[in-house]
Design an enzyme around this catalytic site. Structure first.
Site, PDB file in Angstrom:
ATOM      1  N   HIS A 123       0.804  -1.151  -0.023  1.00  0.00           N
ATOM      2  CA  HIS A 123      -0.038   0.066  -0.036  1.00  0.00           C
ATOM      3  C   HIS A 123       0.916   1.307   0.159  1.00  0.00           C
ATOM      4  CE1 HIS A 123      -3.786   2.070   1.138  1.00  0.00           C
ATOM      5  NE2 HIS A 123      -2.945   3.104   1.596  1.00  0.00           N
ATOM      6  N   GLU A 124       1.785   1.225   0.947  1.00  0.00           N
ATOM      7  CA  GLU A 124       2.754   2.498   1.146  1.00  0.00           C
ATOM      8  C   GLU A 124       3.771   2.543  -0.048  1.00  0.00           C
ATOM      9  OE1 GLU A 124       1.513   4.710   3.146  1.00  0.00           O
ATOM     10  OE2 GLU A 124       0.205   3.592   4.134  1.00  0.00           O
ATOM     11  N   HIS A 184       1.967   4.096  -2.783  1.00  0.00           N
ATOM     12  CA  HIS A 184       1.737   5.668  -2.720  1.00  0.00           C
ATOM     13  C   HIS A 184       3.266   6.310  -3.155  1.00  0.00           C
ATOM     14  CE1 HIS A 184      -1.946   5.706  -0.835  1.00  0.00           C
ATOM     15  NE2 HIS A 184      -1.611   5.271   0.198  1.00  0.00           N
TER      16      HIS A 184
END
Length: 182
Positions: A26-27, A30
């Protein structure tokens, strides 16, 4: 009996394995999208990696292990990105969780359908079985995908909403956004 907050040690270990996959995916997504859109902030912060240690937050990780709810972070500079690009950066995280879930869904289905594979590695309440691990990988990544799309600050869905509504609507919403964690 090994229990923590009414969870077995096995359940905590299963969540820890998900934490080491779902949160960095997820990170990391980003970070990659922000970097590609011209924001050097994640690169400067050392977040252009899949190394879970770089992305995890101690409190957010402990809460995830105990309750299945937590957080991690990747620094980005919204001023460098603008509303529309910030929405793209924001959607990358949930999409990464969806991709992890989709990629693991077929192997998980195969493992869960086979009693031999499903029970492999499991040791009662101490270590999770392969079936438990695979189920948690798919289920919790889907949960993270859906939860993060809620249009509430500070979730990704709020930044996505800010990027798609007209500026006249985004401006007053931005004022609400600063109180989001409350």
């Amino acid at each position: 009996e090994y229990r923590l907050l009414n969870l077995t040690l096995s359940a905590v270990i299963a969540r820890a394995l998900v934490l080491l996959v779902a949160f960095p995916a997820h990170e990391g997504a980003h970070a990659v999208v922000a970097d590609r859109l011209g924001d050097p902030t994640p690169r400067r912060a050392g977040r252009m990696t899949w190394n879970p240690i770089k992305h995890l937050d101690l409190v957010g990780s402990l809460l995830f292990l105990a309750f299945g709810f937590g957080w991690a972070s990747t620094p980005v500079d919204p001023a460098r990105l603008g509303r529309r690009n910030m929405a793209l950066v924001s959607i990358a995280g949930p999409v990464a969780n969806l991709l992890v879930a989709v990629l693991l869904a077929l192997p998980a289905r195969y493992v869960l359908a086979s009693p031999t594979l499903r029970n492999m590695f499991g040791y009662g309440e101490i270590f999770p079985s392969l079936g438990t691990i695979m189920f948690n990988m798919v289920y919790l990544n889907l949960l993270l995908f859906m939860f993060n799309l809620l249009p509430l600050p500070p979730l990704d869905g709020f930044s996505i909403l800010m990027g798609i509504v007209p500026y006249s609507v985004a401006q007053p919403l931005a004022k609400v956004g600063q109180f989001g964690p409350l």
